[in-house]
Design a protein around this motif. Structure first.
Motif, PDB file in Angstrom:
ATOM      1  N   ARG A 187       3.090  51.820 -26.616  1.00 49.75           N
ATOM      2  CA  ARG A 187       1.963  51.282 -25.402  1.00 49.75           C
ATOM      3  C   ARG A 187       1.598  50.000 -25.207  1.00 49.75           C
ATOM      4  NH1 ARG A 187      -0.958  55.520 -27.875  1.00 49.75           N
ATOM      5  NH2 ARG A 187      -2.294  53.973 -29.237  1.00 49.75           N
ATOM      6  N   ALA A 188       1.804  49.355 -26.198  1.00 49.15           N
ATOM      7  CA  ALA A 188       1.576  47.874 -26.164  1.00 49.15           C
ATOM      8  C   ALA A 188       2.823  47.263 -25.446  1.00 49.15           C
ATOM      9  CB  ALA A 188       1.301  47.344 -27.371  1.00 49.15           C
ATOM     10  N   LEU A 192       2.656  44.965 -22.080  1.00 53.42           N
ATOM     11  CA  LEU A 192       2.945  43.775 -22.096  1.00 53.42           C
ATOM     12  C   LEU A 192       4.107  43.246 -20.778  1.00 53.42           C
ATOM     13  CD1 LEU A 192       3.185  41.058 -24.011  1.00 53.42           C
ATOM     14  CD2 LEU A 192       4.959  42.020 -24.924  1.00 53.42           C
ATOM     15  N   GLY A 193       4.856  44.312 -20.566  1.00 49.05           N
ATOM     16  CA  GLY A 193       5.845  43.965 -19.553  1.00 49.05           C
ATOM     17  C   GLY A 193       5.001  43.885 -18.268  1.00 49.05           C
ATOM     18  N   LEU A 305      -1.730  41.729 -26.806  1.00 51.30           N
ATOM     19  CA  LEU A 305      -0.740  42.899 -27.091  1.00 51.30           C
ATOM     20  C   LEU A 305       0.327  42.491 -28.171  1.00 51.30           C
ATOM     21  CD1 LEU A 305      -0.408  43.656 -23.362  1.00 51.30           C
ATOM     22  CD2 LEU A 305      -1.217  45.220 -25.049  1.00 51.30           C
ATOM     23  N   ARG A 306       0.639  41.172 -28.276  1.00 47.75           N
ATOM     24  CA  ARG A 306       1.666  40.778 -29.353  1.00 47.75           C
ATOM     25  C   ARG A 306       1.175  41.094 -30.611  1.00 47.75           C
ATOM     26  NH1 ARG A 306       2.728  37.598 -32.825  1.00 47.75           N
ATOM     27  NH2 ARG A 306       0.732  36.423 -32.577  1.00 47.75           N
ATOM     28  N   VAL A 307      -0.140  40.799 -30.801  1.00 52.88           N
ATOM     29  CA  VAL A 307      -0.738  40.851 -32.298  1.00 52.88           C
ATOM     30  C   VAL A 307      -0.669  42.390 -32.338  1.00 52.88           C
ATOM     31  CG1 VAL A 307      -2.759  40.927 -33.331  1.00 52.88           C
ATOM     32  CG2 VAL A 307      -2.147  38.937 -32.080  1.00 52.88           C
ATOM     33  N   ASP A 310       2.640  43.656 -33.417  1.00 42.63           N
ATOM     34  CA  ASP A 310       3.273  43.005 -34.789  1.00 42.63           C
ATOM     35  C   ASP A 310       2.350  43.725 -35.882  1.00 42.63           C
ATOM     36  OD1 ASP A 310       4.140  40.830 -36.433  1.00 42.63           O
ATOM     37  OD2 ASP A 310       2.168  40.762 -37.093  1.00 42.63           O
ATOM     38  N   ASP A 311       1.281  44.394 -35.337  1.00 41.18           N
ATOM     39  CA  ASP A 311       0.424  45.111 -36.507  1.00 41.18           C
ATOM     40  C   ASP A 311       0.901  46.464 -36.627  1.00 41.18           C
ATOM     41  OD1 ASP A 311      -2.050  45.682 -38.219  1.00 41.18           O
ATOM     42  OD2 ASP A 311      -2.633  47.142 -36.655  1.00 41.18           O
ATOM     43  N   SER A 312       1.646  46.983 -35.416  1.00 44.88           N
ATOM     44  CA  SER A 312       2.154  48.201 -35.635  1.00 44.88           C
ATOM     45  C   SER A 312       3.389  48.394 -36.169  1.00 44.88           C
ATOM     46  CB  SER A 312       2.154  49.026 -33.999  1.00 44.88           C
ATOM     47  OG  SER A 312       0.833  49.174 -33.508  1.00 44.88           O
ATOM     48  N   VAL A 313       4.381  47.378 -35.847  1.00 45.55           N
ATOM     49  CA  VAL A 313       5.609  47.205 -36.588  1.00 45.55           C
ATOM     50  C   VAL A 313       5.134  47.023 -38.073  1.00 45.55           C
ATOM     51  CG1 VAL A 313       7.523  45.770 -36.822  1.00 45.55           C
ATOM     52  CG2 VAL A 313       6.914  46.501 -34.628  1.00 45.55           C
TER      53      VAL A 313
END
Length: 485
Positions: A187-188, A192-193, A305-307, A310-313
């Motif tokens: 989703r993020a 982001l796109g 969204l980048r954060v 990063d958290d999800s990954v």
């Protein structure tokens, strides 16, 4: 007979008398003639500490009875020797145990025996031993044959089923846990796109306007400051966040910036307040304020969204690491392990089984040292104990994991607030195939396997203390011990 069991030049080929044979529990009920025959056929052999008495896979030519010393049995599992038993009790036996089956079963040693200390054995050739058993105990042989073949088939079928069920539970739990961060990252990424497209659009509007170089530079600096704010913004309570959004929404409405309510939530999440927006207005002027604010908001949203990605990954990576820790992939069977790491990996893999009504409490001793252990198999113990505790509580209660030091042992305890184990059941809970679960829900092997892993493989102990509302399974493991040979 192989050279290991049949060197004719040995000087230790003395024999036991019938009276001495009768002192061994295995032969105590035989008559004089039978003892005389065994005494004639058998011999006494000495083995040095560290020597191999017999090796897995070799032809099973001899039956060994321990007279003195200590031995260890091991099996080869995927290239590694796994110890299954240690013994020093006079009269324990091994080797050609299935000689009574004759040529109906390939006669090979099913494990390896090593002498841990200098040891002495009474040794019977497999042919003589098998003939004696078949001749003296024909009814017992028929029963043993049926038991051997029946158990082998049963163990094959139930073992395969157990492995499939365990693999299915592990896969289901891991898939369930991976689904949330993976979906969040997806989703993020999609959002982001959209934000990047919006940034380009708003920046184009600003570039087509009347901003000169210095003011444009100032706006870029404000954008960088906004991104920095977003990375360090503190989490507000729901009430404080709502009040801040109302204030920012009013400011945006006063400056005729459309979509104020949606924009305000992003600004609050990024730690932006009205004072900071006033500085943007002074930097760009009212004419370029709307595209400038939207450009900055897209920048903040992009950073948030980048954060989130990063958290999800990181969560996905953590789950994969937990799965590897749980299964001990790419690790030696025996290694130095942190007991808390193993417990946490097991909890992670079982998270899907922990009902919302169950509270997990951790009471770990941070000063416990690592121990030498079979990590994957200890994880199997924690899995069995935790799953049983969750089952006992029926979806509501407190699951407690506690570790502490007890002299030269490490104690790992699993407690639950279920109804407890009835006193009449308690003495049997570690028996194989004994279960209190309904038919089809339990095999009765979990605690038996746990007992053998803890007691036989790790030379520890496992005990239970139970009363209504409080049950504890206590696993004691040596803090320091020699590596099995």
């Amino acid at each position: 007979m192989s050279g290991r069991q049949g060197d004719e030049s040995r000087e230790d080929r003395e024999r036991l008398s019938p009276t001495e044979l009768r002192s061994l529990f295995l032969f105590e009920s035989l008559n004089d003639a039978q003892l005389e025959l065994l005494a004639e056929c058998g011999r006494v052999e000495q083995r040095a500490a560290g020597s191999v008495v017999f090796a897995e896979g070799e032809p099973a030519t001899c039956f060994f009875v321990l007279l003195e010393g200590s031995v260890a049995l091991s099996r080869r599992v995927r290239g590694d020797d796994v110890e299954v038993l240690r013994a020093d009790h006079r009269g324990v036996y091994g080797g050609a145990n299935q000689a009574y089956l004759g040529d109906r079963v390939e006669q090979r040693y099913i494990n390896t025996m090593r002498a841990l200390t200098g040891s002495c054995f009474f040794v019977l050739p497999a042919d003589e031993f098998g003939t004696a058993v078949r001749t003296w105990f024909p009814m017992a042989v028929h029963l043993l044959e049926g038991l051997f073949h029946g158990l082998r088939l049963s163990n094959t079928v139930t073992g395969e089923r157990e492995r499939l069920v365990a693999l299915g539970a592990l896969s289901a739990g891991l898939t369930h846990e991976l689904n949330n961060p993976a979906a969040a990252a997806l989703r993020a990424t999609s959002a982001l796109g959209e934000r990047i497209v919006g940034m380009r659009k708003e920046f184009a509007a600003i570039a087509d306007g009347s901003l000169d170089g210095p003011r444009l530079k100032g706006l870029v600096e404000l954008q960088e400051a906004a991104v920095q704010r977003a990375t360090t913004a503190r989490q507000l309570s729901a009430l404080d966040a709502s009040d801040a959004e109302d204030e920012l929404s009013d400011w945006l409405d006063e400056h005729r910036i459309e979509g104020s309510w949606d924009l305000a939530s992003t600004l609050v999440a990024g730690g932006v307040d009205t004072a900071w927006l006033d500085s943007v207005a002074r930097a760009v002027g009212e004419e370029q304020l709307a595209p400038a604010v939207r450009w900055i908001i897209h920048s903040i949203d992009t950073e948030l969204l980048r954060v989130e990605i990063d958290d999800s990954v990181s969560r996905i990576s953590g789950l994969v690491d937990a799965a590897k820790q749980y299964s001990q992939l790419d690790r030696a069977p025996q290694q130095t392990v942190d007991i808390h790491t193993l417990l946490e990996a097991t909890l992670t893999m079982l998270r899907a089984k922990i009902a919302p009504g169950v509270t997990v409490v951790r009471q770990y001793d941070p000063d416990l040292p690592p121990i030498l252990a079979y990590g994957a198999e200890l994880n199997q113990v924690w899995t069995n104990l935790i799953v049983n505790a969750l089952y006992a509580m029926g979806g509501e209660g407190t699951l407690t994991l506690r570790t502490r030091r007890d002299g030269d042992r490490l104690l790992a305890e699993v407690g639950d607030t279920g109804p407890g184990i009835p006193p009449e059941v308690r003495p049997r809970i570690f028996e194989p195939f004994y279960t209190t679960k309904p038919v089809g829900e339990g095999t009765g092997l979990g605690l038996d396997i746990s007992y053998r892993i803890v007691v036989n493989k790790h030379h520890g102990d496992i005990r239970v203390d139970s009363r209504p509302g409080e049950t504890w399974f206590r696993v004691g493991l040596p803090l320091a011990r020699d590596t099995p040979t």
